[in-house]
Motif scaffolding. Structure first.
Motif, PDB file in Angstrom:
ATOM      1  N   ASP A 172       0.845  -1.191   0.000  1.00 54.71           N
ATOM      2  CA  ASP A 172       0.000   0.000   0.000  1.00 54.71           C
ATOM      3  C   ASP A 172       0.882   1.242   0.000  1.00 54.71           C
ATOM      4  O   ASP A 172       2.101   1.153  -0.175  1.00 54.71           O
ATOM      5  CB  ASP A 172      -0.964  -0.008   1.193  1.00 54.71           C
ATOM      6  N   GLU A 173       0.263   2.405   0.211  1.00 56.97           N
ATOM      7  CA  GLU A 173       1.024   3.648   0.145  1.00 56.97           C
ATOM      8  C   GLU A 173       2.023   3.784   1.292  1.00 56.97           C
ATOM      9  O   GLU A 173       2.965   4.572   1.214  1.00 56.97           O
ATOM     10  CB  GLU A 173       0.076   4.855   0.149  1.00 56.97           C
ATOM     11  N   LYS A 174       1.846   3.007   2.368  1.00 54.12           N
ATOM     12  CA  LYS A 174       2.754   3.093   3.503  1.00 54.12           C
ATOM     13  C   LYS A 174       3.999   2.232   3.317  1.00 54.12           C
ATOM     14  O   LYS A 174       5.020   2.482   3.953  1.00 54.12           O
ATOM     15  CB  LYS A 174       2.039   2.656   4.791  1.00 54.12           C
ATOM     16  N   ARG A 175       3.901   1.213   2.474  1.00 57.78           N
ATOM     17  CA  ARG A 175       4.968   0.231   2.391  1.00 57.78           C
ATOM     18  C   ARG A 175       5.253  -0.123   0.939  1.00 57.78           C
ATOM     19  O   ARG A 175       4.358  -0.554   0.226  1.00 57.78           O
ATOM     20  CB  ARG A 175       4.530  -1.010   3.188  1.00 57.78           C
ATOM     21  N   PRO A 176       6.475   0.070   0.470  1.00 61.12           N
ATOM     22  CA  PRO A 176       6.808  -0.316  -0.904  1.00 61.12           C
ATOM     23  C   PRO A 176       6.820  -1.828  -1.048  1.00 61.12           C
ATOM     24  O   PRO A 176       6.914  -2.571  -0.063  1.00 61.12           O
ATOM     25  CB  PRO A 176       8.209   0.267  -1.091  1.00 61.12           C
TER      26      PRO A 176
END
Length: 260
Positions: A191-195
């Protein structure tokens, strides 16, 4: 501290860091996890730093190379133990993976191959000769397990099941992967928090204190400390941009060999 003499096939056995500033990385990981290091010169790799616990002569926990391409981000690479690099390469390519480095001998240490999985996440496989992998795992300040963030979870399950024979089961907000009875890796949605990609989990005694210490040393706390199915966890991005996670497990005896 019990040293690992053998890793089961399909088990994470080593992580190494590619860093644009090895001296800065040594300071950070020394301050966070108490690591020291020494340098090997290997004909196929050049200078290669070995991270250790308890001083330069202590057991190894991971490695580091200088990042050759400044356009690439710093990152950790996970190495999985296999009986044959060539056999693993055939399974990887049949499952839709891509070869980045063909099977290559590393002095008398072992043989390595590097690949991208079917969604583009990089990893390596390791066939040991004189070196099985990290001398310690599952212990405080050492590798505890590995985690993959993937866009398509079902595709990742199929790929790694075909390559390593992993069994997958839902475990809270994660998919857990096992080699036999022991959990060795996990899968979370990207998601946008974790590549996307693989990151290491290192065992610590106190996740909250370790996250605070990481921030004092210049890291960004990407996932604040929280309770998860396997224990208390947090993730940080080191001062040069590499992701890592920390865990204080709540069940003794899980994780990689030596966990207890």
């Amino acid at each position: 501290m019990a040293e690992v003499t053998r890793y089961a096939p399909g088990t994470p056995c080593w992580f190494d860091l590619v860093s644009p500033d090895p001296a800065a990385s040594k300071r950070f990981y020394g301050g966070l996890l108490g690591w020291t290091s020494y340098t090997l010169t290997i004909d196929t790799l050049g200078d290669y730093d070995m991270f250790t616990l308890g001083g330069v002569s202590g057991p190894t926990v991971g490695g580091m190379q200088r990042l050759a391409d400044p356009a690439q981000p710093p990152s950790w690479t996970c190495y999985f133990r296999v009986e044959s690099v060539e056999g693993a390469a055939r399974r990887i390519e049949a499952a839709g993976g891509v070869e980045l480095l063909p099977p290559t001998g590393i002095a008398n240490l072992g043989r390595v191959g590097m690949y991208s999985d079917s969604q583009g996440s990089d990893f390596a496989v390791w066939e040991p000769r004189d070196v099985e992998g990290a001398d310690v795992a599952g212990e405080p300040s050492a590798l505890y397990w590995a985690e993959l963030a993937a866009y398509e979870a079902e595709s990742a399950r199929r790929f790694y099941g075909a390559v390593f024979g992993w069994e997958a089961a839902d475990r809270g907000d994660r998919t857990g992967w096992r080699v036999g009875p022991r959990p060795v890796a996990s899968l979370v949605p990207m998601d946008e928090k974790r590549p996307g990609g693989w990151i290491p989990y290192f065992r610590v005694a106190d996740v909250d204190a370790a996250a605070r210490r990481g921030a004092e040393l210049g890291a960004r706390v990407a996932v604040p400390p929280r309770d998860a199915a396997a224990g208390r966890v947090a993730a940080v991005v080191d001062p040069l941009g590499a992701w890592l996670a920390m865990i204080a497990p709540d069940r003794v005896g899980e994780g990689l060999p030596g966990a207890g």
